[in-house]
Design a protein around this motif. Structure first.
Motif, mmCIF file in Angstrom:
data_model
loop_
_atom_site.group_PDB
_atom_site.id
_atom_site.type_symbol
_atom_site.label_atom_id
_atom_site.label_comp_id
_atom_site.label_asym_id
_atom_site.label_seq_id
_atom_site.Cartn_x
_atom_site.Cartn_y
_atom_site.Cartn_z
ATOM 1 N N THR A 188 0.818 -1.210 0.000
ATOM 2 C CA THR A 188 0.000 0.000 0.000
ATOM 3 C C THR A 188 0.851 1.259 0.000
ATOM 4 N N ASN A 189 0.265 2.313 -0.517
ATOM 5 C CA ASN A 189 0.839 3.643 -0.460
ATOM 6 C C ASN A 189 0.041 4.516 0.513
ATOM 7 N N GLU A 190 -0.970 3.925 1.159
ATOM 8 C CA GLU A 190 -1.795 4.658 2.128
ATOM 9 C C GLU A 190 -0.961 4.990 3.357
ATOM 10 N N LYS A 191 -1.217 6.152 3.900
ATOM 11 C CA LYS A 191 -0.469 6.616 5.068
ATOM 12 C C LYS A 191 -1.404 6.806 6.257
ATOM 13 N N ASP A 192 -0.945 6.407 7.429
ATOM 14 C CA ASP A 192 -1.620 6.682 8.698
ATOM 15 C C ASP A 192 -3.064 6.180 8.762
ATOM 16 N N LYS A 193 -3.307 5.035 8.137
ATOM 17 C CA LYS A 193 -4.593 4.358 8.282
ATOM 18 C C LYS A 193 -4.400 2.882 7.945
ATOM 19 N N TRP A 194 -5.253 2.056 8.533
ATOM 20 C CA TRP A 194 -5.177 0.611 8.305
ATOM 21 C C TRP A 194 -5.687 0.272 6.916
ATOM 22 N N VAL A 195 -4.966 -0.598 6.236
ATOM 23 C CA VAL A 195 -5.373 -1.144 4.947
ATOM 24 C C VAL A 195 -5.447 -2.652 5.133
ATOM 25 N N LYS A 196 -6.506 -3.267 4.637
ATOM 26 C CA LYS A 196 -6.713 -4.701 4.844
ATOM 27 C C LYS A 196 -6.739 -5.427 3.513
ATOM 28 N N ASN A 197 -6.133 -6.607 3.490
ATOM 29 C CA ASN A 197 -6.182 -7.503 2.338
ATOM 30 C C ASN A 197 -6.291 -8.930 2.885
ATOM 31 N N ASP A 198 -7.497 -9.477 2.829
ATOM 32 C CA ASP A 198 -7.761 -10.810 3.361
ATOM 33 C C ASP A 198 -7.439 -10.809 4.863
ATOM 34 N N ARG A 199 -6.523 -11.647 5.326
ATOM 35 C CA ARG A 199 -6.201 -11.722 6.752
ATOM 36 C C ARG A 199 -5.022 -10.825 7.124
ATOM 37 N N PHE A 200 -4.513 -10.077 6.161
ATOM 38 C CA PHE A 200 -3.376 -9.190 6.370
ATOM 39 C C PHE A 200 -3.850 -7.750 6.469
ATOM 40 N N SER A 201 -3.280 -7.009 7.424
ATOM 41 C CA SER A 201 -3.547 -5.579 7.553
ATOM 42 C C SER A 201 -2.206 -4.877 7.689
ATOM 43 N N LEU A 202 -2.145 -3.647 7.175
ATOM 44 C CA LEU A 202 -0.921 -2.873 7.244
ATOM 45 C C LEU A 202 -1.257 -1.448 7.629
ATOM 46 N N TYR A 203 -0.492 -0.898 8.571
ATOM 47 C CA TYR A 203 -0.645 0.485 9.007
ATOM 48 C C TYR A 203 0.713 1.157 8.920
ATOM 49 N N ASP A 204 0.817 2.225 8.108
ATOM 50 C CA ASP A 204 2.053 2.974 7.964
ATOM 51 C C ASP A 204 1.972 4.226 8.824
ATOM 52 N N ASP A 205 2.669 4.218 9.943
ATOM 53 C CA ASP A 205 2.695 5.350 10.872
ATOM 54 C C ASP A 205 3.857 6.257 10.469
ATOM 55 N N THR A 206 3.580 7.237 9.612
ATOM 56 C CA THR A 206 4.634 8.078 9.061
ATOM 57 C C THR A 206 5.289 8.982 10.104
ATOM 58 N N SER A 207 4.580 9.363 11.154
ATOM 59 C CA SER A 207 5.184 10.231 12.168
ATOM 60 C C SER A 207 6.261 9.486 12.957
ATOM 61 N N SER A 208 6.136 8.165 13.062
ATOM 62 C CA SER A 208 7.133 7.352 13.767
ATOM 63 C C SER A 208 8.060 6.599 12.823
ATOM 64 N N ALA A 209 7.780 6.663 11.517
ATOM 65 C CA ALA A 209 8.551 5.935 10.501
ATOM 66 C C ALA A 209 8.593 4.437 10.805
ATOM 67 N N VAL A 210 7.410 3.882 11.077
ATOM 68 C CA VAL A 210 7.256 2.439 11.257
ATOM 69 C C VAL A 210 5.997 1.993 10.539
ATOM 70 N N PHE A 211 5.997 0.759 10.069
ATOM 71 C CA PHE A 211 4.740 0.196 9.609
ATOM 72 C C PHE A 211 4.529 -1.144 10.269
ATOM 73 N N THR A 212 3.272 -1.416 10.558
ATOM 74 C CA THR A 212 2.894 -2.624 11.274
ATOM 75 C C THR A 212 2.056 -3.496 10.366
ATOM 76 N N VAL A 213 2.404 -4.765 10.310
ATOM 77 C CA VAL A 213 1.624 -5.759 9.577
ATOM 78 C C VAL A 213 1.011 -6.695 10.603
ATOM 79 N N THR A 214 -0.294 -6.898 10.498
ATOM 80 C CA THR A 214 -0.999 -7.853 11.349
ATOM 81 C C THR A 214 -1.483 -9.000 10.475
ATOM 82 N N LEU A 215 -1.193 -10.216 10.895
ATOM 83 C CA LEU A 215 -1.714 -11.412 10.238
ATOM 84 C C LEU A 215 -2.604 -12.094 11.253
ATOM 85 N N GLY A 216 -3.895 -12.185 10.923
ATOM 86 C CA GLY A 216 -4.865 -12.758 11.837
ATOM 87 C C GLY A 216 -5.309 -14.138 11.420
ATOM 88 N N ASN A 217 -6.031 -14.804 12.326
ATOM 89 C CA ASN A 217 -6.546 -16.147 12.085
ATOM 90 C C ASN A 217 -5.447 -17.053 11.524
#
Length: 148
Positions: free
Chosen positions: A60-89
């Motif tokens: 994703t190129n989305e910034k500062d919001k959660w983006v979901k694709n199937d069981r994967f979610s990604l959040y790019d926190d640009t103020s902290s320069a980190v991105f988090t990937v969550t894999l559920g289920n």
């Protein structure tokens, strides 16, 4: 009860760092990758290696919001320069090698290799805590801060 584990690695261009993550079937894992502040506008991605091929799980190129694709979610926190990937289920077949990276146009993408093992045996689940083993964490001076 679902357990969320968060792992953080610093991504440095040209250096591949790696970590091992263990999760439980039906649970979820959070993987947080730091990147250079100069890459806040770049796309972030998480992919799975399958033999010699790499398959995007989320990009994703989305910034500062959660983006979901199937069981994967990604959040790019640009103020902290980190991105988090969550894999559920989590499922046993999710076990394998993944990479989180920053898409840069000229040069080598900074990558973090993630080796995921999903445990499905409930007796093993009760007797064993999830583990993380970090290895091959190097920068130009041979040291890299690592936070879990």
């Amino acid at each position: 009860m679902k357990i969320i584990w968060t792992f953080t690695l610093l991504m440095i261009p040209g250096v591949v760092s790696s970590m091992s993550v263990t999760g439980f079937s039906g649970g979820e894992v959070n993987i947080t990758c730091k990147y250079d502040k100069g890459y806040t506008e770049n796309k972030k991605y998480f992919l799975k290696e399958q033999g010699s091929m790499r398959r995007d799980r989320i990009r994703t190129n989305e910034k500062d919001k959660w983006v979901k694709n199937d069981r994967f979610s990604l959040y790019d926190d640009t103020s902290s320069a980190v991105f988090t990937v969550t894999l559920g289920n989590l499922r046993e077949r999710d076990s394998g090698t993944y990479q989180c990276g920053v898409d840069i146009k000229s040069g080598t993408d900074p990558l973090t290799e993630v080796n995921l093992k999903v445990i499905t045996d409930t007796s093993e689940r009760r007797s064993r805590k999830p583990t993380t083993t970090a290895s091959d964490h190097m920068t130009n001076n041979g040291k890299m801060p690592l936070a879990f």
